[in-house]
Structure formats: C-alpha cells, structure tokens
Design a protein around this motif. Structure first.
Motif, short mmCIF file in Angstrom:
data_model
loop_
_atom_site.label_atom_id
_atom_site.label_comp_id
_atom_site.label_asym_id
_atom_site.label_seq_id
_atom_site.Cartn_x
_atom_site.Cartn_y
_atom_site.Cartn_z
N SER B 159 -5.64 9.17 30.04
CA SER B 159 -4.91 10.50 30.69
C SER B 159 -5.69 11.58 31.21
CB SER B 159 -3.64 10.74 29.34
OG SER B 159 -4.45 11.59 28.52
N MET B 162 -7.38 13.19 28.26
CA MET B 162 -8.53 12.31 27.90
C MET B 162 -9.77 12.24 28.70
SD MET B 162 -7.94 11.27 24.96
CE MET B 162 -6.69 11.34 23.87
N ASP B 189 -1.32 19.97 31.71
CA ASP B 189 -0.01 20.61 31.06
C ASP B 189 -0.44 21.39 30.24
OD1 ASP B 189 2.19 19.58 32.50
OD2 ASP B 189 1.52 17.57 31.49
N VAL B 190 0.53 22.32 29.75
CA VAL B 190 0.50 23.55 28.69
C VAL B 190 -0.07 22.98 27.44
CG1 VAL B 190 2.70 23.95 28.28
CG2 VAL B 190 1.22 25.70 27.99
N THR B 191 0.59 22.02 26.89
CA THR B 191 0.07 21.34 25.65
C THR B 191 -1.04 20.97 25.44
OG1 THR B 191 1.34 19.46 25.77
CG2 THR B 191 2.74 21.12 24.85
N ILE B 192 -1.34 20.13 26.65
CA ILE B 192 -2.96 19.47 26.75
C ILE B 192 -3.85 20.67 27.19
CG2 ILE B 192 -4.20 17.69 28.14
CD1 ILE B 192 -1.58 16.61 26.74
N GLN B 193 -3.57 21.66 27.63
CA GLN B 193 -4.65 22.83 28.08
C GLN B 193 -4.79 23.45 26.72
OE1 GLN B 193 -3.98 25.99 31.21
NE2 GLN B 193 -3.16 27.27 29.39
N ALA B 194 -3.83 23.53 25.74
CA ALA B 194 -4.17 24.29 24.48
C ALA B 194 -4.94 23.27 23.58
CB ALA B 194 -2.75 24.18 23.72
N GLN B 195 -5.08 21.97 23.81
CA GLN B 195 -5.97 21.05 23.18
C GLN B 195 -7.41 21.29 23.82
OE1 GLN B 195 -4.61 16.90 23.84
NE2 GLN B 195 -2.80 17.23 22.44
N GLU B 198 -8.81 24.55 22.92
CA GLU B 198 -9.57 24.61 21.19
C GLU B 198 -10.52 23.87 21.07
OE1 GLU B 198 -7.13 23.99 17.15
OE2 GLU B 198 -7.90 22.35 18.14
N GLY B 219 -4.30 34.66 31.10
CA GLY B 219 -4.02 34.07 29.58
C GLY B 219 -5.28 33.40 29.17
N VAL B 220 -5.54 32.17 29.80
CA VAL B 220 -6.74 31.52 29.68
C VAL B 220 -8.05 32.18 29.23
CG1 VAL B 220 -8.41 29.77 30.15
CG2 VAL B 220 -5.78 29.39 30.68
N GLU B 223 -7.86 34.08 26.03
CA GLU B 223 -8.15 33.22 24.90
C GLU B 223 -9.39 32.95 24.43
OE1 GLU B 223 -5.40 30.87 23.31
OE2 GLU B 223 -4.21 32.44 23.93
N GLU C 52 6.95 19.64 30.96
CA GLU C 52 5.61 19.16 31.68
C GLU C 52 5.56 18.18 32.61
OE1 GLU C 52 2.49 19.52 28.24
OE2 GLU C 52 4.30 18.67 27.08
N ALA C 261 1.65 27.05 22.88
CA ALA C 261 0.85 26.80 23.43
C ALA C 261 0.28 27.66 24.66
CB ALA C 261 0.82 25.11 23.98
N PRO C 263 -1.04 30.30 26.65
CA PRO C 263 -2.16 31.44 26.42
C PRO C 263 -1.72 32.60 26.69
CG PRO C 263 -2.72 29.71 28.25
CD PRO C 263 -1.34 29.56 28.00
N VAL C 264 -1.72 33.72 25.92
CA VAL C 264 -1.24 34.90 26.03
C VAL C 264 -2.44 35.85 26.74
CG1 VAL C 264 -0.28 36.91 25.08
CG2 VAL C 264 0.17 34.65 24.12
N ALA C 265 -1.83 36.70 27.83
CA ALA C 265 -2.71 37.52 28.60
C ALA C 265 -3.05 38.88 27.58
CB ALA C 265 -2.44 37.91 29.81
N ILE C 275 -0.91 22.83 17.84
CA ILE C 275 -1.49 21.90 18.76
C ILE C 275 -0.92 20.50 18.49
CG2 ILE C 275 -3.61 20.92 19.54
CD1 ILE C 275 -3.78 23.80 19.77
#
Lengths: 291, 335, 327
Positions: B159, B162, B189-195, B198, B219-220, B223, C52, C261, C263-265, C275
């Motif tokens: 994916s 991955m 996607d936002v949940t994958i972006q978070a992974q 991190e 935002g990124v 972070e 998504e 999830a 990202p906050v600016a 996660i």
C-alpha cells in the motif's frame, strides 16, 4: 494548445517545414497541371498522350523532357497529372476511412457496453485479414479501376483510426469537464462534439497525415499489379508498372532506362516523405510528454 | 548556537533557462541545519522549496537548470564544487532523500529487498547475504510487519503507506547524516500520514540524523520541525524557531497564511484570505516579491527587495514593514 | 426557510462496480464503493462528507447526481426519487443540482473560452433568448465569482488554479441550482488560495440560498465550512452529527482516530494521538462485521461477526458501533 500555436510551431520546426514546402510544391503542380502540361484532349485530361506506338522507352529529349515510357506514354505528363491522382486518392481514402474510424471509435468508446464489444470484435476481424491481399481480392471482384481501388482501401483502412479514436475517447470521457457537461444536462450529441471530439482529434490528424503517404503507395502498388488505374491513366503507380520490363536496363547498360523507374518512383517517395515529415512534426508538437 | 553546522547554504541561486525565459526558481536562499535537528521548509507551489532540495542533492537537470550562485557547505565541503562522481558518494550515503510519490521512486520490476540491498551494496563493503539481513533489519525498524516475507515482494503489492516506509528504509540504510523529505506525506491519507510522521520522529531519535522537511502543510511543519524557513517566490521570507514562528510571525506572508487556513483546534467565523494569485515563476514582481498581495506594501516595497534580517533573537524576516505588521497585530489583539 | 426541511434524502444507497475478468468479461467480484448509506441534507445547510481516499465519498456524490447509476437505493430530492427519472426528466432536474470538481485543470474544457464554458448551461437549458442576453448573463455570473468581463474571451490555460476554480463555480451557478455537490473543491489549490474559494462559497451560499454537500478529506476545512458532518469508511457511513457534536464528542473510534491524526498548525498544541495500525482494506473484499474492526483499537469479538446498526444516539447524532450499543 491552440491551432494557431500549432501552425506557428509547424513553421518553426525545420523538418516539418521541409515537409510543408514539398506538399505545397506538389499542390502547386496539381493545381497548375492544365498549364504545366496542357492536355491535347481537354475532355480527357487524365489520359496520358502517346508519342507513337513503339515498345521501347525513349530517353528524355527536348520534346519529352522526362522521356517516354513503354508504349511511348509521356512520363512528364503522367507525373504532372498523376500528382492530382495522388492527392485525390490520398484525400478520399484517408478522409473517408478516417471519418468511418472516428465515427466507429467515438460511438464504441463513448457508449461502451455490448455495442463496444460487438463493434470492436468486428474491427478485430477486419484487422486479422492481410491488408494488401484483401484489397487485391476486393478490387478484383469489383473490377479494375481507381474508384474500386479506393473503395477497397477504404473498406480495409479504417480500423486503425477506429481503435485510436476509441482509446482516446475512453480516456477523455472520464475527464472532469466531460462529467461536468453531463451534470449540466448536456445531451450526448453536444458532449460528443463539443467536449469529446475536439479534445481527441489531434492524434487522429497525425495518424491521417502518416496514412496519406502509405495509402498512395498502396494504391500505386495495385496499379503496378495492373488492377488499379486503366491503361494510359495518369497515375504514378501505373507509370512505374510501365517500367516493369525495363528495370534491368538494356544490353551492356544496366541504367539505360533509368528514367522509367527513377522519375515516377522519386515522385511517390517525395510525396510520401512529405506527409510523414509533417506527421512526425505534428507528433512532436502535440505530444504533451515532449513539451 | 555554537554547534557545528551540518549543512550551510549560502545565497543559493538556481535558475532554469527555458524557451519562455529564465525561471529564477531559487534566488538567494540561505539557511543552515545542525546535526540532529529538523528544519521545516514551507511554501506554496513554485516557491522553490523542491528546487532547493534538488540543488543540495545536485539533482537539477542541466540544461535547463543551473546553480548560478552560492555555496552549499556540507560538513565544510562545498557541494556545488564537487563533480558527479564525488557527489554520488555523498548521495544516498551521507545525504538521502524521500519523495512525495513512493510508487514512482521505486522500480516496479525489482523486489523491495533488491532495492534496499542495492543501496547498501553501493555504499558499504558487505556480502550479499549480509546486505539482505540488513535490508530485513531496516524493514523491521520502519515498522513493516513480516519483514522476512515483505523483503521479497514487489512495490505494487504494498500500500501507499508501506511503500513510503520502504522508501524510508532505503534512505536510512546507509545511516545518512541528513534526510531530505520532499512532501513525504502529501499523497497519503491522514491516518497513514500520522503513522509516517510518528515513524520519522522516532527514527530521528534512534538514528540521530538531521531532517530537512519540505511541505506546503503548516500542520505537518508544526508537528515535526525545530526551526522553519518560509519560502515565497524563490526566497526565504521568514526563518525562525518553530514556536516563535507560529506564535509571533514577523512576515506579512506567514502572518496571512496563519489566518487563511482553517484551524482544527479553534473556530473562526471567516477565513482571512490573502488576495491575489501565487506569482508565476517566469514573472516574479519587482522589489519585494510579496508586494502585490501585501496589505502593508508601500512604494519602497515595489522597488527595493528587503533582505532577511534578524528582528528578534534567532528570528529573521525579510520585510520593510515589520513595525506596521506589529501595529496591526496589536490593533486586532492577536499575535 | 423552514428549519429542518429536508432538501435531499438518501436511503440505502448502494453503488457497486463490477470487476470483470477473462475473455468473456465475466463479473467475478464487485467493488462495493458505496454500500448502503442513508442520510439527509437540510435546506440551506452544508453537510461535510469526509473520509480517506477510496472510502467512496466521491462515488457517493456522483451517484446522488446520477452521473453514475445507483446499484440500489433511493435519492429523494424535492419530492422526487431521482432514481426513477427518465433521461429527459433528469436533464431538467440537472438545473437544480450542480457539481464543483477537485481539479481546476481537468474540469474545464481546454478548447472552450470562459464565455462558452460558463454559457454552456445557459445554452443547454435555453435560459437566454438572445446571444446578447446570454453574454450579459455570463458577465454577471463571472462578476459574482469575482472575475471581470475582460476574461470572457480567454481560455482556461491562461488562468491560475484559483481563478479556474472560480470559473468552475460560475458554471455551476449559471443554472441557479439549489444544491451544489462540491467534490474536494479546494484540495488541489495552494494554501493561500484555498481561503479565497472557501470564502466565496460561503458568500454564495448566503446570497443564493444554496445547500452544499461538501466532500473533502481535509477535516479542518470540513469543520470550518460545515453545519453537520458525515464520516465515511470503506463504503459505509460510520458517523453523522452536528459539527460541534462530532468534533467535541466523536462517538465512533474511527472518527476519534481521524480527528486525532490531523496535524495541528500550532507547535504548542498537545494532543493524545491515536495512531491506527495498518491500512484501509480493499473494498472488493471488505472485512466481515464492522468494516473498521481490523484497525479498531477497541475491537471486540462481536465486531468481526455482526455489522453494527447505524442509529441515532440522540439529537441526530448517528453512529454505527457496537461499543455504543452496550452503553
């Protein structure tokens, strides 16, 4: 890219400029034929005048500047009026077969489903038949003559455009501006003409200009084989077929009858080359990957 | 900071000479990155952020591109002076890069293991077997489940998230000192972006490399970055510690951006849009490049280009009218 | 405007795409892009639809407009079920509902001038009696979206992304619709341009009494513009609620992790991030029971067996989760 920009680029590109000049040159000859080589019988200008009934070709002289072919047909006259024949064959065959191809490809690609399946399988069947043999058989059945050659070449010459058009339409119909037109309530007719065809036509133009040359060659081949133009008709293929017995030259002189082959052959080659050059240039100009 | 600079970019200018004219994609950019820190580079399309990173990697296609001016000191060595052979030793080894679209940066006909091993074999003196083991170790470190199995799979079997992990594994396989990440999560996607974010943060702690994070997403940047450079039209317009930049922006562009984006953590009645369009790189305005869209612009801004100047300790801004911005902020009661 | 008047009501909408294989193009499976969703949009509000990539939100939007034919379900709009309309009735109905697309480059025909693009709906529905009236109307509409009449003769490639998106909005407005489905209208734009388009859409909503279905993946944008928000996951709605409700008190674990999830600016802002493990599964063969269970941090045995019911947990806060049923 707009049409004007395409034209400007065509003129800027050296290769396409050569092609353009050649085609304009041929065009001038075709239009000016009655003045360049005035016909002796204005009611039948396409019949090449004969300078006697002798069998052996005569070399260029002041009277026949390209010499005469077998049967004393005047090569110069044949070339000049043959230019018209070449344009006519090219435009009619390519024009009609492209039209059929565009129509078939557009409908198949746009509507899809079983219609697409049926039409494309028919296209496959046509493509499975060897082109030249099919054309020869069909012309033989229909009878000799340029008109029948053209019918045969159209019958077996539309499939590439159809396939190309279909693939173009398939990709463009997923474009958002087409969906937007659908969402506005536009009818199929409007969508096909205003949105689909206008945005898919360029590759077809390239393909058509490439095919101009090859169709003229094929028609000449049929004439060479004796199933094209009637004897004495101004046609480059026929001019070469007159040379059939003289290609090997005379005793002790292999190039004695060079003019019978080289002159009509050169005309066909240059004509083909000019269309191919333009087609190539079109492709370079329009290919988005090269920009 | 008295630490040794890892990379020191001075007055970098990269132009593209095209048929339509000269594109001054990067025009006098300076910044530095210290070992182990993350520098965020934020800006909109055409601001020169990607060209900056490609210039550091010396991956600018030439022609039409050319580094016209400036120096890129990496551990004191000027990368602009190196030839391609010397540069190849640095690329992938000391500095490596990950891109936005992991599918196009992976070769579809080789397994992911082959590709990671290739990177290892080029730069390290190890046997094939050892390289394979290292590849598996790297896949484990980037959190790919069943690494022994995944190592023999092809990119299309993975994916998007991955694949980006594989790219990170590849780029970290030679223990680089600097990782350049060009919009690494934009396609995800936002949940994958978070992974992935991190993962990058934890790998940074583990490997101790510096990161240059390029993105358009404020935002990124907030972070992951320690310090931030804001780019606009080929220039760095503001350069500061991340908390100072977000807490107290000193350039009208940064300030405008902060109020033009919707914030998830607070409600705004209405966004305050920056007027006008992002300038075309073929035709940047005279003077301060932001003058056409700036509410504080004066005649001076239309003629003279401001230089990056220290307006507070460690906080740089390229603006003639920082005082006017401060006045406006005070008037509106916000920072 | 009557409160709570439903402009659009979607009932059990499904859209499956066949997966064909082999010489005979046999259908071997279905991509269940939209799988039984039910929701409504009230007159004058903005409903944000988030999820998504691949969750089916865009397909849902296009199926509602019947740009794609629904596999099953009902689409009620102004007392009519759109699924039952024939081609002619549908074309007439297109005046009432319009769409704005994501990609400002792909959504405008490159060979048409701005006047023709914006004038096309006027031509199709014969909304002007003369060429002059048509061009005046076009100039008018362009003016409302902030473009001067001097742009009418130009082609799309002469505009920036933000300006193109304005042209796309103008085209949708030309038929004076009551509902606009906006499919990721700002996600292809530069950050500083997004706000311009969002503000424009909000102004137009007030001036023309528009109702929006705002499809997006960016939760901050959705939060800003929406009155209510619907969250989709793998073809299903998992949660629908008032915006404030949803962002302050998300009930579904997927919504919770999605929110955390983002990202906050603001570098000083601390959140506890959930996660999620793994990736979104394929919609061809979605997980049994609750589709979110393989990634859900709170999954129970029942989750993989029984599909949770999508129901109202008070004040029109809909959700589909077994955890809530126990409470």
């Amino acid at each position: 890219m707009e049409w004007q920009e395409v034209v400007i680029r065509l003129f800027k590109n050296k290769i396409s400029l050569i092609g353009l000049i050649l085609i304009i040159f041929f065009g001038v000859i075709a239009i000016g034929a009655p003045w360049i080589a005035p016909p002796s019988d204005p009611s039948e200008p396409y019949m090449v005048p004969r300078a006697g009934w002798g069998f052996e070709p005569q070399p260029p002289s002041s009277e026949h500047i390209f010499g005469t072919a077998e049967g004393q047909y005047d090569i110069f006259y044949g070339i000049i009026w043959g230019t018209r024949t070449a344009f006519r064959i090219g435009f009619i065959i390519v024009g009609i077969s492209s039209f059929i191809g565009i129509l078939v490809g557009t409908l198949a690609g746009y509507y899809g489903g079983w219609f697409d399946e049926v039409v494309m399988r028919i296209t496959d069947i046509f493509m499975a038949i060897p082109f030249l043999i099919a054309a020869i058989v069909m012309t033989t059945i229909l009878g000799q003559g340029l008109r029948n050659v053209m019918i045969a070449l159209i019958t077996f010459g539309w499939m590439n455009s159809a396939r190309l058009m279909r693939s173009q339409v398939l990709s463009i119909k997923e474009e958002e501006f087409v969906i937007a037109a659908d969402a506005l309530g536009a009818g199929d007719f409007r969508i096909i003409f205003k949105h689909v065809i206008l945005n898919t036509i360029f590759p077809l133009v390239i393909e058509a200009s490439m095919r101009m040359g090859s169709m003229v060659i094929t028609a000449s081949t049929l004439s060479f084989l004796g199933i094209g133009a009637p004897e004495g008709y101004a046609d480059w293929g026929q001019m070469i077929s007159f040379a059939r017995n003289w290609i090997l030259g005379g005793e002790g002189n292999a190039i004695k009858y060079w003019f019978t082959v080289v002159i009509p052959g050169g005309a066909i080659t240059l004509f083909c080359l000019s269309w191919n050059l333009i087609g190539d240039a079109f492709r370079d100009i329009l290919d988005p990957k090269l920009q | 900071m008295s630490k040794e600079k890892l990379i020191d970019v001075n007055d970098l200018a990269t132009y593209f000479h095209t048929e339509e004219g000269t594109v001054k994609a990067v025009d006098g950019v300076s910044f530095e990155i210290y070992p182990g820190e993350t520098l965020g580079i934020v800006g909109e399309s055409g601001c020169g952020k990607s060209v900056t990173s490609l210039s550091i990697m010396r991956l600018i296609e030439s022609p039409p591109g050319k580094i016209e001016n400036g120096e890129i000191l990496f551990n004191g060595k000027d990368l602009t002076k190196l030839n391609q052979k010397q540069m190849r030793k640095i690329r992938g080894n000391d500095i490596s890069m990950i891109f936005q679209e992991p599918m196009t940066s992976l070769n579809p006909v080789y397994t992911v293991g082959d590709q990671i091993m290739e990177a290892i074999l080029i730069h390290k003196d190890v046997s094939k077997k050892e390289a394979r083991q290292e590849a598996i170790d790297m896949l484990t470190k980037v959190g790919i489940p069943l690494p022994e199995q995944r190592v023999d799979e092809y990119p299309h079997q993975l994916s998007g998230g991955m694949r980006q992990r594989v790219m990170i594994a590849m780029s970290l396989s030679c223990d680089p000192q600097l990782l350049i990440a060009d919009e690494p999560t934009t396609a995800l996607d936002v949940t994958i972006q978070a992974q992935i974010l991190e993962l990058m943060n934890s790998l940074k702690r583990q490997f101790g490399m510096a990161i240059m994070m390029i993105t358009h997403d404020l935002g990124v940047i907030a972070e992951v970055s320690d310090r931030v450079a804001v780019m606009y039209a080929g220039k760095v317009v503001e350069y500061a510690d991340v908390k100072d930049l977000y807490g107290d922006p000193k350039h009208p562009y940064t300030w405008g951006l902060m109020y033009s984006i919707p914030h998830i953590e607070k409600d705004l009645e209405r966004l305050e849009a920056i007027p006008g369009n992002v300038p075309n790189p073929l035709n940047f305005p005279e003077g301060c490049k932001f003058n056409t869209r700036c509410q504080f612009a004066t005649d001076k801004c239309r003629v003279d280009e401001p230089e990056l100047e220290e307006v507070e300790e460690g906080h740089y801004s390229a603006c003639w009218h920082v005082d006017k911005l401060e006045e406006q902020k005070a008037k509106q009661g916000r920072g | 405007m009557a409160e709570d008047e439903k402009l659009l009501e979607i009932k059990n909408l499904k859209k499956y795409f066949p997966v064909k294989e082999g010489v005979f193009r046999r259908t071997v499976a279905h991509v269940k892009a939209v799988d039984d969703i039910t929701f409504h949009i009230k007159k004058g509000e903005t409903l944000g639809l988030v999820g998504e990539s691949g969750c089916g939100k865009s397909t849902a939007g296009r199926t509602i407009l019947r740009l794609l034919e629904a596999t099953a379900g009902e689409i009620w709009f102004e007392g009519k079920n759109l699924v039952d309309l024939d081609k002619k009735e549908l074309r007439e109905m297109r005046k009432e509902m319009q769409i704005i697309f994501q990609d400002p480059y792909a959504s405008l025909n490159p060979r048409m001038t701005v006047a023709d693009i914006v004038g096309e709906p006027i031509d199709i529905h014969n909304l002007a009696s003369s060429k002059k009236e048509r061009n005046e109307k076009v100039a008018d509409i362009l003016d409302t979206v902030g473009l001067g009449p001097e742009y009418m003769k130009r082609y799309p490639h002469e505009f920036s992304g933000g300006q193109r998106q304005r042209i796309g909005v103008a085209r949708a407005l030309a038929v004076d619709p009551s509902l606009i489905i906006a499919d990721e209208p700002v996600s292809a734009l530069d950050v500083s341009i997004q706000a311009q388009v969002i503000n424009l859409m909000q102004d137009l909503q007030k001036d023309f009494d528009l109702t929006y279905l705002f499809i997006a993946h960016d939760l901050s944008v959705v939060k800003h513009i929406s009155d209510r928000v619907a969250v989709m996951y793998l073809g299903k709605l998992v949660e629908v609620a008032d915006k404030k409700e949803l962002f302050d008190d998300p009930k579904h674990p997927y919504t919770q992790s999605l929110l955390s999830a983002i990202p906050v600016a603001d570098p000083t802002y601390e959140t506890e991030r959930i996660i999620l493990e793994g990736d979104v599964p394929s919609p061809v063969d979605p997980p049994s029971g609750c589709r979110f269970h393989p990634r859900c941090p709170y999954a129970m045995d029942i989750c993989s067996e029984v599909e949770p019911e999508f129901k109202d947990y008070g004040d029109e806060h809909f959700a589909a989760c077994h955890l809530l049923e126990d409470e």
